[in-house]
Motif scaffolding. Structure first.
Motif, PDB file in Angstrom:
ATOM      1  N   VAL A  24       0.857  -1.203   0.000  1.00 43.33           N
ATOM      2  CA  VAL A  24       0.000   0.000   0.000  1.00 43.33           C
ATOM      3  C   VAL A  24       0.891   1.251   0.000  1.00 43.33           C
ATOM      4  N   GLN A  25       1.972   1.221   0.784  1.00 43.14           N
ATOM      5  CA  GLN A  25       2.895   2.364   0.797  1.00 43.14           C
ATOM      6  C   GLN A  25       3.505   2.575  -0.591  1.00 43.14           C
ATOM      7  N   GLU A  26       3.837   1.472  -1.252  1.00 43.23           N
ATOM      8  CA  GLU A  26       4.407   1.546  -2.610  1.00 43.23           C
ATOM      9  C   GLU A  26       3.381   2.162  -3.568  1.00 43.23           C
ATOM     10  N   ALA A  27       2.135   1.753  -3.421  1.00 43.12           N
ATOM     11  CA  ALA A  27       1.067   2.283  -4.284  1.00 43.12           C
ATOM     12  C   ALA A  27       0.891   3.785  -4.058  1.00 43.12           C
ATOM     13  N   ILE A  28       0.971   4.196  -2.789  1.00 47.53           N
ATOM     14  CA  ILE A  28       0.840   5.628  -2.467  1.00 47.53           C
ATOM     15  C   ILE A  28       2.016   6.394  -3.090  1.00 47.53           C
ATOM     16  N   ASN A  29       3.229   5.838  -2.943  1.00 46.08           N
ATOM     17  CA  ASN A  29       4.419   6.493  -3.521  1.00 46.08           C
ATOM     18  C   ASN A  29       4.307   6.602  -5.039  1.00 46.08           C
ATOM     19  N   ALA A  30       3.644   5.598  -5.650  1.00 46.98           N
ATOM     20  CA  ALA A  30       3.489   5.603  -7.116  1.00 46.98           C
ATOM     21  C   ALA A  30       2.322   6.491  -7.557  1.00 46.98           C
ATOM     22  N   LYS A  31       1.746   7.256  -6.593  1.00 50.19           N
ATOM     23  CA  LYS A  31       0.661   8.220  -6.845  1.00 50.19           C
ATOM     24  C   LYS A  31      -0.642   7.576  -7.315  1.00 50.19           C
ATOM     25  N   MET A  32      -0.866   6.354  -6.871  1.00 50.69           N
ATOM     26  CA  MET A  32      -2.161   5.723  -7.162  1.00 50.69           C
ATOM     27  C   MET A  32      -3.213   6.381  -6.283  1.00 50.69           C
TER      28      MET A  32
END
Ligand code: B1M
Length: 211
Positions: A24-32
């Protein structure tokens, strides 16, 4: 992008809280968007978890660890959902009725409801009728969910329904009930709008009550 969503989905199915939180943190960083993460990752996975439970492939422990894994990601997502102004699918107040301290099943129901996209206000256990009424007023909930595990406390369900009526809220709020000693016949007898035998079906029932 899709690989990240897939990691969230798989992490929930495997009950891997750390993996879900990291993805989820990765998704947030990827601006999803929070909406995409929630719907395509978390809600889709919890739907599958519910299906596996109903088919007898998953049992209560798997359900619990999947729900806990989802909650790891939810902690990161909640502030974003608020910031993006994402409307929940519905608002529900849940609690175990007065005199009853059993909360494991009710907590599981709450987690499955969150997984289905509900904003859940959990009043805990030993909840009296007035507390349900006050919470419906303050949260503007569309559904009230009551749990009871004791044959001696089930009777606090109809008294809560009466209190909702007395407060003029009964036509504004649907009532669903559950817990080991409950049956559909009892739910009908006390004038509830629905009964669910387990947490997965509770989430489906709540969705049908707000649709
Ligand atoms: Co108690 N207890 N307990 N207990 N306890 C039962 C319920 C009992 C069946 C045990 C027995 O005698 N065989 C019996 C009730 C008998 C009866 O009423 N006919 C009983 C008793 C008698 C008692 C005490 C009176 C014992 C005593 O002190 N003499 C006492 C009462 C305390 C009180 O509440 N005032 C008591 C105390 C306790 C503990 C505190 C020790 C502990 C609770 C800890 C807690 O919850 N934080 C406890 C436990 C753990 C149990 C058993 C062993 C397990 C309950 C449980 O968590 N199941 C239980 C025996 C049993 O069920 N085998 C028993 C797992 C949970 C996931 O399932 O809660 O059924 P369940 O939830 C399911 C569905 O029912 C449904 O979805 C859930 C998930 O799929 N569901 C809903 C539940 N709520 C829902 C709401 C919905 C929809 C679905 O919509 C809103």
């Amino acid at each position: 992008m899709e690989a990240i969503i897939n990691n969230i989905y798989q992490g929930i199915l495997e009950g891997d809280r750390e993996a879900v939180t990291a993805a989820v943190q990765e998704a947030i960083n990827a601006k999803m968007t929070a909406e995409k993460i929630l719907k395509e990752g978390m809600m889709a996975a919890m739907g599958e978890v519910g299906r596996l439970f109903e088919e007898g492939e998953y049992f209560v422990p798997e359900l619990l660890i999947a729900a806990r894994a989802m909650q790891g990601g939810m902690g990161l997502l909640k502030p974003m959902l608020v910031a993006e102004d994402i409307e929940p699918v519905g608002r529900i107040v849940i609690g175990t009725v007065k005199g009853d301290l059993h909360d494991i099943g009710k907590n599981l129901v709450g987690m499955m409801l969150e997984g289905a996209g509900f904003e859940v206000t959990d009043l805990g256990s030993d909840v009296d009728a007035q507390k349900f009424v006050d919470a419906v007023k303050s949260t503007n909930a569309q559904v009230v969910g009551m749990s009871a595990l004791l044959t001696t406390t089930m009777s606090n369900m109809p008294s809560t329904i009466e209190a909702l009526k007395a407060a003029g809220l009964r036509d504004k709020v649907k009532v669903m009930v559950g817990g080991a000693p409950l049956t559909k016949a009892y739910a009908d007898q006390i004038g509830a709008d629905g009964y669910a035998p387990d947490a997965s079906q509770a989430a489906k029932l709540a969705l049908s009550l707000v649709s």
